[in-house]
Write a protein that holds these residues in place. Structure first.
Motif, PDB file in Angstrom:
ATOM      1  N   ALA A 132       0.842  -1.195   0.000  1.00 49.95           N
ATOM      2  CA  ALA A 132       0.000   0.000   0.000  1.00 49.95           C
ATOM      3  C   ALA A 132       0.873   1.239   0.000  1.00 49.95           C
ATOM      4  O   ALA A 132       1.791   1.363   0.823  1.00 49.95           O
ATOM      5  CB  ALA A 132      -0.906  -0.002   1.225  1.00 49.95           C
ATOM      6  N   ALA A 133       0.596   2.166  -0.907  1.00 52.15           N
ATOM      7  CA  ALA A 133       1.444   3.353  -1.013  1.00 52.15           C
ATOM      8  C   ALA A 133       0.707   4.482  -1.710  1.00 52.15           C
ATOM      9  O   ALA A 133       0.189   4.297  -2.809  1.00 52.15           O
ATOM     10  CB  ALA A 133       2.726   3.016  -1.781  1.00 52.15           C
ATOM     11  N   ASN A 134       0.692   5.638  -1.058  1.00 52.14           N
ATOM     12  CA  ASN A 134       0.168   6.857  -1.669  1.00 52.14           C
ATOM     13  C   ASN A 134       1.226   7.949  -1.783  1.00 52.14           C
ATOM     14  O   ASN A 134       1.056   8.886  -2.558  1.00 52.14           O
ATOM     15  CB  ASN A 134      -1.021   7.394  -0.864  1.00 52.14           C
ATOM     16  N   GLY A 135       2.304   7.832  -0.994  1.00 56.75           N
ATOM     17  CA  GLY A 135       3.366   8.823  -1.017  1.00 56.75           C
ATOM     18  C   GLY A 135       4.631   8.288  -1.653  1.00 56.75           C
ATOM     19  O   GLY A 135       4.774   7.081  -1.870  1.00 56.75           O
ATOM     20  N   PRO A 136       5.587   9.160  -1.957  1.00 55.76           N
ATOM     21  CA  PRO A 136       6.782   8.748  -2.707  1.00 55.76           C
ATOM     22  C   PRO A 136       7.644   7.718  -1.993  1.00 55.76           C
ATOM     23  O   PRO A 136       8.164   6.797  -2.633  1.00 55.76           O
ATOM     24  CB  PRO A 136       7.536  10.063  -2.936  1.00 55.76           C
ATOM     25  N   ARG A 137       7.848   7.837  -0.671  1.00 52.74           N
ATOM     26  CA  ARG A 137       8.703   6.878   0.017  1.00 52.74           C
ATOM     27  C   ARG A 137       8.065   5.488   0.033  1.00 52.74           C
ATOM     28  O   ARG A 137       8.738   4.479  -0.199  1.00 52.74           O
ATOM     29  CB  ARG A 137       8.998   7.340   1.448  1.00 52.74           C
ATOM     30  N   ALA A 138       6.777   5.425   0.311  1.00 51.45           N
ATOM     31  CA  ALA A 138       6.094   4.130   0.298  1.00 51.45           C
ATOM     32  C   ALA A 138       6.030   3.563  -1.114  1.00 51.45           C
ATOM     33  O   ALA A 138       6.147   2.348  -1.312  1.00 51.45           O
ATOM     34  CB  ALA A 138       4.689   4.269   0.878  1.00 51.45           C
ATOM     35  N   MET A 139       5.865   4.426  -2.107  1.00 53.60           N
ATOM     36  CA  MET A 139       5.857   3.960  -3.492  1.00 53.60           C
ATOM     37  C   MET A 139       7.201   3.358  -3.879  1.00 53.60           C
ATOM     38  O   MET A 139       7.257   2.385  -4.645  1.00 53.60           O
ATOM     39  CB  MET A 139       5.510   5.107  -4.442  1.00 53.60           C
ATOM     40  N   ALA A 140       8.278   3.911  -3.349  1.00 50.55           N
ATOM     41  CA  ALA A 140       9.594   3.343  -3.624  1.00 50.55           C
ATOM     42  C   ALA A 140       9.701   1.925  -3.061  1.00 50.55           C
ATOM     43  O   ALA A 140      10.296   1.040  -3.685  1.00 50.55           O
ATOM     44  CB  ALA A 140      10.685   4.237  -3.035  1.00 50.55           C
TER      45      ALA A 140
END
Length: 291
Positions: free
Chosen positions: A169-177
């Motif tokens: 689960a990711a909505n922001g850049p760090r989590a998307m990475a």
């Protein structure tokens, strides 16, 4: 497009068993449950643990994939949790998917005495990294700011190789990475929004950002499944059959491979009619399989 359904762990098993069996019979590709100590407006109501719930669901289903949506480091340590994940992978005969996220700052942290020290995103990054190591290596030693592991064993290993899949689960850049690096799939809840139009525009922006993350590390887009949690939208996906068709169409246009909805509840959050769910299963899901 594949479809999944979330069954909240709030009913005693003699009632919940029907839901898990029906999810498979209806033709959903995957079924999920929340991994929380309690959740938002339902925190004072009935609530059961995700791992035993999924273990029970594994025994009454045969084909449908099962998973957490999502587990987090708010109250879990990667070493004991990896053992539970190995067990679920085994009990499902390779049908288990780990949905994993950073977790919020709500009841899960409050009940444990307050938010853990340090960066929430840093803790999440270490959690996923450590789980990846624990599920792919025979022995793991890991030294991080938030987690420390000393010579952890991981026999017998996963049924699914090289390990069970992660949907991050990711909505922001760090989590998307993190999702781009470790995820078999990415799942988004979209932005916080007061109206449906704003929410869909935000979802479109997030898909572009995640594609940029994939490009940044040179990962082919076709190697990552795109999951949309449709019921983070201000309008419940199963409001009507026609609305569900519209949700499917919009998600497909944005490139999502998987759509996740929630089992309708009698009132409150995700309030809806099970009759609509039955009609969707009979009239729409077969079309998606053919398409």
């Amino acid at each position: 497009m594949r479809t999944g359904i979330v069954i909240l762990p709030e009913r005693r098993w003699w009632m919940a068993e029907h839901q898990w069996k029906a999810a498979e019979e209806y033709g959903f590709h995957h079924a999920w449950t929340y991994d929380h100590m309690g959740w938002r407006s339902l925190v004072d109501g009935p609530w059961f643990g995700a791992v035993p719930t999924l273990a029970a669901a594994a025994r009454v289903t045969e084909r449908i994939r099962l998973g957490t949506l999502v587990a987090s480091p708010n109250f879990r340590h990667p070493v004991p949790f990896s053992r539970e994940l190995l067990a679920l992978d085994d009990l499902t005969d390779g049908r288990f998917t780990l949905g994993v996220g950073a977790g919020g700052q709500g009841y899960d942290t409050q009940v444990m005495g307050g938010p853990p020290a340090g960066s929430r995103q840093g803790r999440f990054e270490e959690f996923v990294t450590a789980l990846d190591l624990l599920l792919t290596r025979e022995r793991t030693t890991f030294e991080g700011e938030h987690f420390r592991i000393r010579d952890a064993r991981s026999a017998p290993g996963c049924v699914q190789q090289p390990r069970l899949p992660f949907v991050v689960a990711a909505n922001g850049p760090r989590a998307m990475a993190v999702a781009a690096r470790y995820g078999t799939g990415w799942v988004t809840t979209g932005p916080e929004a007061d109206d449906e139009g704003s929410w869909w525009r935000g979802v479109a922006e997030l898909t572009l950002l995640f594609r940029e993350q994939l490009d940044r590390i040179g990962r082919a887009k076709g190697t990552v499944d795109f999951h949309l949690n449709a019921d983070s939208c201000p309008v419940f996906s199963l409001t009507s059959v026609e609305h569900f068709r519209d949700v499917v169409g919009r998600a497909r246009e944005l490139g999502f491979t998987d759509l996740v909805v929630h089992w309708p509840r009698a009132d409150g959050v995700y309030a809806g009619s099970e009759a609509v769910l039955e009609r969707v299963a009979a009239d729409v899901l077969p079309e998606l399989v053919k398409g």
